[in-house]
Scaffold this active site. Sequence first.
Site, mmCIF file in Angstrom:
data_model
loop_
_atom_site.group_PDB
_atom_site.id
_atom_site.type_symbol
_atom_site.label_atom_id
_atom_site.label_comp_id
_atom_site.label_asym_id
_atom_site.label_seq_id
_atom_site.Cartn_x
_atom_site.Cartn_y
_atom_site.Cartn_z
ATOM 1 N N ARG A 167 0.817 -1.159 -0.177
ATOM 2 C CA ARG A 167 0.001 -0.061 -0.111
ATOM 3 C C ARG A 167 0.918 1.248 0.092
ATOM 4 N NH1 ARG A 167 -4.826 1.334 4.320
ATOM 5 N NH2 ARG A 167 -3.185 1.253 5.878
ATOM 6 N N ASP A 447 -3.750 2.810 13.972
ATOM 7 C CA ASP A 447 -2.879 3.654 12.930
ATOM 8 C C ASP A 447 -3.769 4.871 12.926
ATOM 9 O OD1 ASP A 447 -5.407 3.335 11.386
ATOM 10 O OD2 ASP A 447 -4.321 1.792 9.781
#
Length: 531
Positions: A167, A447
């Site tokens: 990603r 996150d």
Amino acid sequence: MAVLSEKLVAQPAWILADGAAYRDILTPDALAFLAHLHRCAEPKRQALLKARRQRQARYDAGALPDFRPDTQAIRESDWLVAPIPAALQDRRVEITGPVERKMIINALNSGAKVFMADFEDSSAPSFANQLDGQRNLRDAVNGTLEYRSPEGKEYRVGANPAVLVVRPRGWHLPERHVTVDGETMAGALVDFGLYAFHNAHALHKRELGPYFYLPKLEAMEEAALWDEVMALAEDELGLPLGTMKATVLIETLPAVFQMHEILHALRGRAVGLNCGRWDYIFSYLKTLRGHRDRLLPERGQVVMTVPFLKSYSELLIQTCHRRGAFAMGGMAAQIPIKGDDDANDKALAKVRADKLREVQAGHDGTWVAHPALVPVAMDIFDRHMPTPNQLHVLRDDVSADRDALIAPCGGTISRAGFDNNVEVALRYTAAWLEGMGCVPIHNLMEDAATAEIARAQLWQWLHHGSLEFPDHAPIDFALFDHALAAHTHRLQQSELPGARRAADAAELLTALTHADQLGDFLTLPAYAQLA
């Protein structure tokens, strides 16, 4: 040609790791490749970012997101994405994490079908972190990845590792350390370009991609730019068109209204869509920040069974399976709770219930954040999905209109919920400023998305005014300032991640929360302070 910024040249420590410069990653040919990507993509990227701002201005003025009338033919016509590669036919459990050496090895060895190596929300994008990550992934692809802990424990990738998917950063994030023709490069192109340049041939030879997860898209045109960039890279690297495959995270509210269109824009390389649930909640808050009638309760009450999130996930399944693409479920952020068996059992029960909901709804796979959760999720999917995927589950029963997708959910704002938002936003931001993008807080692996939800909710609750706790005490800035000061002091006195940058994080959160307008992303102003 792409060049390192003057700051980097003036301070060579920025490009050093363990005494070795990154010349093996930032080769002249690699930099020339980045420059070519930038020159071709940057004008369109800037136009797309401008379109985002214009779209948000309409929402701020009272408009609501909806399906596009100009793309109705794409939604209603019959078409399929390209065939899915054999390596990605079974994705029942995927593990995600930052591109740190030990974590990559543990993730690849976890027993998950796929490992998403993350340059985005679970990584703090210091230049050293990003380039170390590129080196680590190159070694993983080449089969030479090893790690020796300070205590002498050795880590190596075992047999049958998870399939690697990368990603890159979203289109909105810059990489200030690389410039082309005096322009700052997009972090997305640096991450994508370096990984593709160094690994595409080796992966293609083994029929393993390269494969990517694409974050934060808001419109089909943004997906189309990724398709152009990948086609350009394939041409430059001498790979067949369509070699690179992509799974798109549907983690913004505008994107849920363009899922058919996003798949169509990438139809030659799209593999599926993913329910990026935490960022999706944040995007709901941000997109509808000016709409007082669409405030959400504290984040602990905004679960996937509330109507607007249930509609989102089920529409994603229906859309993907109609087009021959996979519908991936969301993240289980729990981590093992050591020393408290009862609490650990309760946490695992939540994971099992969430994964059971996903597999029974028709999802083809799911995400976990910790290796210990792989067997838990795998057991649920093995028992309820005997086939490699569920493309045959068409979900023709789903009917999610515009109103269902934006309906707010009921609930309350408790003192504990308010205080938790302050604490999580502070602790994550402080740790991020220290260079950590994946932070354990209260037995959850957090996150950037969690911090974004927390600070966006605080902004909305405070700026829309006249909100109260269940005991009728007001929710106001004095309360926020007091809670932030208390948590800052506690963090400074602790040995927790972020203790050294607590004051900086508090100053940043104060400015963002008191600002007249909700900032688009926490990581944009924080990036200027990242070491």
